[in-house]
Design a protein around this motif. Structure first.
Motif, PDB file in Angstrom:
ATOM      1  N   VAL A 173      52.938  63.808  38.798  1.00  0.00           N
ATOM      2  CA  VAL A 173      54.022  64.019  39.765  1.00  0.00           C
ATOM      3  C   VAL A 173      53.521  64.827  40.959  1.00  0.00           C
ATOM      4  CG1 VAL A 173      55.941  63.819  38.152  1.00  0.00           C
ATOM      5  CG2 VAL A 173      54.806  66.043  38.425  1.00  0.00           C
ATOM      6  N   ASP A 174      52.216  64.936  41.087  1.00  0.00           N
ATOM      7  CA  ASP A 174      51.584  65.657  42.194  1.00  0.00           C
ATOM      8  C   ASP A 174      50.894  64.629  43.081  1.00  0.00           C
ATOM      9  OD1 ASP A 174      50.244  67.408  43.864  1.00  0.00           O
ATOM     10  OD2 ASP A 174      48.784  68.049  42.353  1.00  0.00           O
ATOM     11  N   ASN A 175      51.652  64.043  44.016  1.00  0.00           N
ATOM     12  CA  ASN A 175      51.159  62.970  44.878  1.00  0.00           C
ATOM     13  C   ASN A 175      51.500  63.267  46.338  1.00  0.00           C
ATOM     14  OD1 ASN A 175      50.244  61.008  42.732  1.00  0.00           O
ATOM     15  ND2 ASN A 175      52.393  61.211  42.151  1.00  0.00           N
ATOM     16  N   PRO A 176      50.826  64.245  46.931  1.00  0.00           N
ATOM     17  CA  PRO A 176      51.217  64.686  48.272  1.00  0.00           C
ATOM     18  C   PRO A 176      51.019  63.658  49.375  1.00  0.00           C
ATOM     19  CG  PRO A 176      49.149  65.705  47.601  1.00  0.00           C
ATOM     20  CD  PRO A 176      49.705  65.021  46.388  1.00  0.00           C
ATOM     21  N   LEU A 177      50.167  62.657  49.157  1.00  0.00           N
ATOM     22  CA  LEU A 177      49.896  61.678  50.207  1.00  0.00           C
ATOM     23  C   LEU A 177      50.799  60.461  50.129  1.00  0.00           C
ATOM     24  CD1 LEU A 177      45.995  61.794  50.196  1.00  0.00           C
ATOM     25  CD2 LEU A 177      47.589  63.052  51.657  1.00  0.00           C
ATOM     26  N   ALA A 178      51.578  60.357  49.053  1.00  0.00           N
ATOM     27  CA  ALA A 178      52.456  59.197  48.868  1.00  0.00           C
ATOM     28  C   ALA A 178      53.863  59.548  49.332  1.00  0.00           C
ATOM     29  CB  ALA A 178      52.459  58.768  47.409  1.00  0.00           C
ATOM     30  N   GLN A 179      54.097  59.419  50.635  1.00  0.00           N
ATOM     31  CA  GLN A 179      55.367  59.854  51.206  1.00  0.00           C
ATOM     32  C   GLN A 179      56.557  59.059  50.666  1.00  0.00           C
ATOM     33  OE1 GLN A 179      55.610  62.602  53.077  1.00  0.00           O
ATOM     34  NE2 GLN A 179      53.414  62.816  52.723  1.00  0.00           N
ATOM     35  N   GLY A 180      56.321  57.794  50.309  1.00  0.00           N
ATOM     36  CA  GLY A 180      57.404  56.982  49.786  1.00  0.00           C
ATOM     37  C   GLY A 180      57.611  57.114  48.291  1.00  0.00           C
ATOM     38  N   ASP A 181      56.815  57.948  47.636  1.00  0.00           N
ATOM     39  CA  ASP A 181      56.933  58.145  46.201  1.00  0.00           C
ATOM     40  C   ASP A 181      58.344  58.616  45.844  1.00  0.00           C
ATOM     41  OD1 ASP A 181      55.508  58.657  43.493  1.00  0.00           O
ATOM     42  OD2 ASP A 181      56.505  60.557  43.923  1.00  0.00           O
ATOM     43  N   VAL A 182      58.925  58.025  44.799  1.00  0.00           N
ATOM     44  CA  VAL A 182      60.306  58.338  44.438  1.00  0.00           C
ATOM     45  C   VAL A 182      60.477  59.811  44.115  1.00  0.00           C
ATOM     46  CG1 VAL A 182      62.074  57.953  42.684  1.00  0.00           C
ATOM     47  CG2 VAL A 182      60.884  56.009  43.687  1.00  0.00           C
ATOM     48  N   THR A 183      59.556  60.372  43.332  1.00  0.00           N
ATOM     49  CA  THR A 183      59.648  61.799  42.999  1.00  0.00           C
ATOM     50  C   THR A 183      59.619  62.651  44.256  1.00  0.00           C
ATOM     51  OG1 THR A 183      58.634  61.504  40.824  1.00  0.00           O
ATOM     52  CG2 THR A 183      58.536  63.704  41.777  1.00  0.00           C
ATOM     53  N   ASN A 184      58.723  62.332  45.181  1.00  0.00           N
ATOM     54  CA  ASN A 184      58.646  63.108  46.423  1.00  0.00           C
ATOM     55  C   ASN A 184      59.954  63.042  47.201  1.00  0.00           C
ATOM     56  OD1 ASN A 184      56.029  63.719  45.774  1.00  0.00           O
ATOM     57  ND2 ASN A 184      55.090  62.347  47.268  1.00  0.00           N
ATOM     58  N   ARG A 185      60.582  61.881  47.198  1.00  0.00           N
ATOM     59  CA  ARG A 185      61.847  61.744  47.931  1.00  0.00           C
ATOM     60  C   ARG A 185      62.972  62.533  47.269  1.00  0.00           C
ATOM     61  NH1 ARG A 185      62.938  55.677  49.889  1.00  0.00           N
ATOM     62  NH2 ARG A 185      64.680  56.791  50.851  1.00  0.00           N
ATOM     63  N   ILE A 186      62.950  62.604  45.949  1.00  0.00           N
ATOM     64  CA  ILE A 186      63.943  63.423  45.243  1.00  0.00           C
ATOM     65  C   ILE A 186      63.739  64.899  45.566  1.00  0.00           C
ATOM     66  CG2 ILE A 186      64.676  64.204  42.957  1.00  0.00           C
ATOM     67  CD1 ILE A 186      64.084  61.336  41.963  1.00  0.00           C
ATOM     68  N   ILE A 187      62.489  65.350  45.499  1.00  0.00           N
ATOM     69  CA  ILE A 187      62.183  66.746  45.819  1.00  0.00           C
ATOM     70  C   ILE A 187      62.565  67.057  47.261  1.00  0.00           C
ATOM     71  CG2 ILE A 187      60.330  68.450  46.023  1.00  0.00           C
ATOM     72  CD1 ILE A 187      61.080  67.661  43.125  1.00  0.00           C
ATOM     73  N   ASP A 188      62.287  66.124  48.173  1.00  0.00           N
ATOM     74  CA  ASP A 188      62.630  66.306  49.575  1.00  0.00           C
ATOM     75  C   ASP A 188      64.144  66.466  49.758  1.00  0.00           C
ATOM     76  OD1 ASP A 188      61.499  65.966  52.499  1.00  0.00           O
ATOM     77  OD2 ASP A 188      63.291  64.715  52.401  1.00  0.00           O
ATOM     78  N   SER A 189      64.927  65.634  49.072  1.00  0.00           N
ATOM     79  CA  SER A 189      66.385  65.711  49.183  1.00  0.00           C
ATOM     80  C   SER A 189      66.911  67.049  48.685  1.00  0.00           C
ATOM     81  CB  SER A 189      67.045  64.570  48.387  1.00  0.00           C
ATOM     82  OG  SER A 189      66.733  63.324  48.945  1.00  0.00           O
ATOM     83  N   LEU A 190      66.396  67.495  47.551  1.00  0.00           N
ATOM     84  CA  LEU A 190      66.828  68.786  47.008  1.00  0.00           C
ATOM     85  C   LEU A 190      66.462  69.929  47.948  1.00  0.00           C
ATOM     86  CD1 LEU A 190      65.744  68.156  43.306  1.00  0.00           C
ATOM     87  CD2 LEU A 190      68.101  68.527  44.074  1.00  0.00           C
ATOM     88  N   SER A 191      65.263  69.868  48.515  1.00  0.00           N
ATOM     89  CA  SER A 191      64.788  70.944  49.384  1.00  0.00           C
ATOM     90  C   SER A 191      65.590  71.022  50.678  1.00  0.00           C
ATOM     91  CB  SER A 191      63.309  70.746  49.699  1.00  0.00           C
ATOM     92  OG  SER A 191      62.545  70.739  48.521  1.00  0.00           O
ATOM     93  N   ARG A 192      65.878  69.867  51.278  1.00  0.00           N
ATOM     94  CA  ARG A 192      66.682  69.848  52.501  1.00  0.00           C
ATOM     95  C   ARG A 192      68.058  70.455  52.261  1.00  0.00           C
ATOM     96  NH1 ARG A 192      65.824  64.689  56.331  1.00  0.00           N
ATOM     97  NH2 ARG A 192      63.643  64.212  55.918  1.00  0.00           N
ATOM     98  N   HIS A 193      68.502  70.356  51.018  1.00  0.00           N
ATOM     99  CA  HIS A 193      69.837  70.840  50.677  1.00  0.00           C
ATOM    100  C   HIS A 193      69.828  72.287  50.197  1.00  0.00           C
ATOM    101  CE1 HIS A 193      73.935  69.324  50.381  1.00  0.00           C
ATOM    102  NE2 HIS A 193      74.098  70.031  49.279  1.00  0.00           N
ATOM    103  N   GLY A 194      68.665  72.950  50.244  1.00  0.00           N
ATOM    104  CA  GLY A 194      68.621  74.375  49.931  1.00  0.00           C
ATOM    105  C   GLY A 194      68.224  74.726  48.518  1.00  0.00           C
ATOM    106  N   TYR A 195      67.681  73.754  47.765  1.00  0.00           N
ATOM    107  CA  TYR A 195      67.277  74.023  46.385  1.00  0.00           C
ATOM    108  C   TYR A 195      65.768  74.165  46.279  1.00  0.00           C
ATOM    109  CZ  TYR A 195      71.992  72.929  44.788  1.00  0.00           C
ATOM    110  OH  TYR A 195      73.349  72.947  44.585  1.00  0.00           O
ATOM    111  N   ALA A 196      65.316  75.189  45.551  1.00  0.00           N
ATOM    112  CA  ALA A 196      63.924  75.267  45.144  1.00  0.00           C
ATOM    113  C   ALA A 196      63.723  74.308  43.976  1.00  0.00           C
ATOM    114  CB  ALA A 196      63.568  76.689  44.738  1.00  0.00           C
TER     115      ALA A 196
END
Length: 443
Positions: A173-196
């Motif tokens: 689940v550590d794929n920093p170069l895969a911007q379209g990766d589903v896990t990365n998009r989930i983490i991005d959504s949570l972070s934009r919303h104020g969640y660590a």
């Protein structure tokens, strides 16, 4: 084997927080690769299929710096001559550390070349929305990479935290170069919303050290997430009143096990199961066989064999070789994404008891087009929780989305797109999750 979830966690989880420098970043070769196929062998007039075909070379990679190119064929690394399989090549690379040098012998346009590759560290995650830190936890004899994100911008001194638990299989689940990766998009959504957030890589995956993932079992994996949850309690920027768990696919089976005895604020599961593996697997096999339009008499014969094989494997605790000695046609039926002991231990966990013990609110989600999970499991876990705490659990069926978040309307359509390289995704489920998390936060 004991059925008690608490007992097996106590026996397997040795938890202590370690520091990031104790677990270095893995080397980053940075190639897209495949084994030599018949067509590639003909195209390049190769005497054998031995070697690894370089489909492409990635930016910022060790391979690019060393001068490797697309269409190169890697014949040898150091003194090791490569065979036709990708797996041994990947295993060979894992013997190297960041900063090591390796001489690659490659075939390019019919000529053999030697390239000195200096292995760079794997890139780190960069986002305009959050800061990323890399640490690790110890779970048994395995040291597991944790990836922790904290929202940027004006935030409270302490922020809510989500422990992310991924699905079954050996992947990172550590794929920093895969911007379209589903896990990365989930983490991005949570972070934009104020969640660590925290992710925990499985043993042998990514930077994690320990037994190979393919040899790991259910208890071992659960102890890693349990260790991650313990580590979250030591993070000063986390609002300890508002720690949540999200579990996707088998992550939803792990979630109540990991949360047992912990003061988590809420649990979200998506596309999961809550019955024993045998109960779930039999329904799943019949449903998928019917979706593939197999003849009904063939399905009946298939189910007879599957039922008998699962009994031997999961109830009698026989090894696959013993099962196949009696049912040689069951090889594909008892082939799983992880070690067979992983599935045996899932079968032994009383998931209803695990959900019953929780003292927290629960949201169960399933995509309507999901042919891998079922309403019965989601409704069952909701009923179990609500029997103990009326109104604390909710099941919501989501339209136009499947198990892997593809935007499809039916299970049949989802199955047709199962091998599509980049299907259109439907991330409306994240809107549902974020709305629910906000409603459960203690202020």
């Amino acid at each position: 084997m004991k059925n008690s979830v608490a007992l097996f966690l106590l026996l397997t989880a040795v938890v202590r927080l370690t520091f990031a420098q104790e677990l270095p970043r893995r080397p980053y070769l940075g190639i897209n690769l495949q084994g030599i196929t018949d067509s590639l062998q003909r195209r390049y007039a190769l005497p054998t299929k031995n070697g690894i075909f370089v489909q492409g070379v990635r930016a910022q990679s060790s391979a690019l710096a060393a001068g490797l190119q697309a269409n190169d064929i890697i014949l040898q690394v150091g003194s090791t001559v490569l065979g036709p399989e990708v797996g041994p090549f990947v295993s060979l690379l894992k013997q190297y550390r960041t900063g090591d040098n390796a001489t690659f012998t490659v075939l390019r346009n019919g000529k053999r070349l030697r390239k000195l590759v200096t292995l760079k560290p794997f890139p780190t995650e960069v986002s305009p929305w959050y800061e990323t830190s890399y640490s690790s936890v110890q779970a048994g004899g395995n040291q597991l990479r944790t990836i922790i994100t904290r929202p940027k911008g004006k935030q409270p001194q302490q922020v809510p935290m989500v422990l992310f638990i991924q699905g079954v299989g050996c992947f990172s689940v550590d794929n920093p170069l895969a911007q379209g990766d589903v896990t990365n998009r989930i983490i991005d959504s949570l972070s934009r919303h104020g969640y660590a957030t925290m992710r925990v890589d499985k043993t042998g995956m990514g930077d994690s050290k320990g037994i190979p993932c393919s040899e790991s079992d259910f208890r071992t994996e659960a102890s890693g997430y349990k260790a991650g949850l313990a580590a979250i309690k030591q993070l000063p920027f986390v609002d300890q009143r508002n720690i949540f768990i999200t579990g996707f696919s088998i992550g939803g089976i792990m979630a109540p096990v990991v949360a047992e005895g912990e003061p988590v604020r809420g649990v979200v599961v998506y596309g999961t199961a809550s019955r024993s593996f045998i109960e779930y697997a039999l329904q799943n096999k019949r449903n998928q066989s019917q979706l593939r339009q197999l003849p009904y008499d063939s399905i009946n014969n298939l189910m007879r064999t599957y039922t008998a094989a699962l009994h031997l494997l999961l109830t009698e605790k026989q090894a696959p070789a013993q099962v196949l000695a009696r049912y040689p046609n069951a090889k594909q039926l008892i082939s799983f994404p992880q070690h067979y002991s992983y599935i045996q231990q899932w079968q032994d966990v009383n998931l209803a008891a695990a959900w019953q013990k929780l003292n927290t609110h629960v949201l169960a989600l399933r995509g309507e087009a999901d042919y891998i999970s079922y309403n019965e499991d989601h409704q069952l876990l909701v009923d179990v929780v609500n029997q103990q705490h009326p109104g604390w659990a909710t099941f919501q069926l989501l339209p136009n989305v499947d198990h892997g978040f593809a935007k499809v309307k039916t299970q049949q359509e989802s199955m047709r797109l199962a091998d599509a390289p980049d299907p259109e995704r439907n991330f409306e489920f994240m809107t549902v999750i974020l709305r629910w998390l906000d409603s459960q936060r203690q202020v």
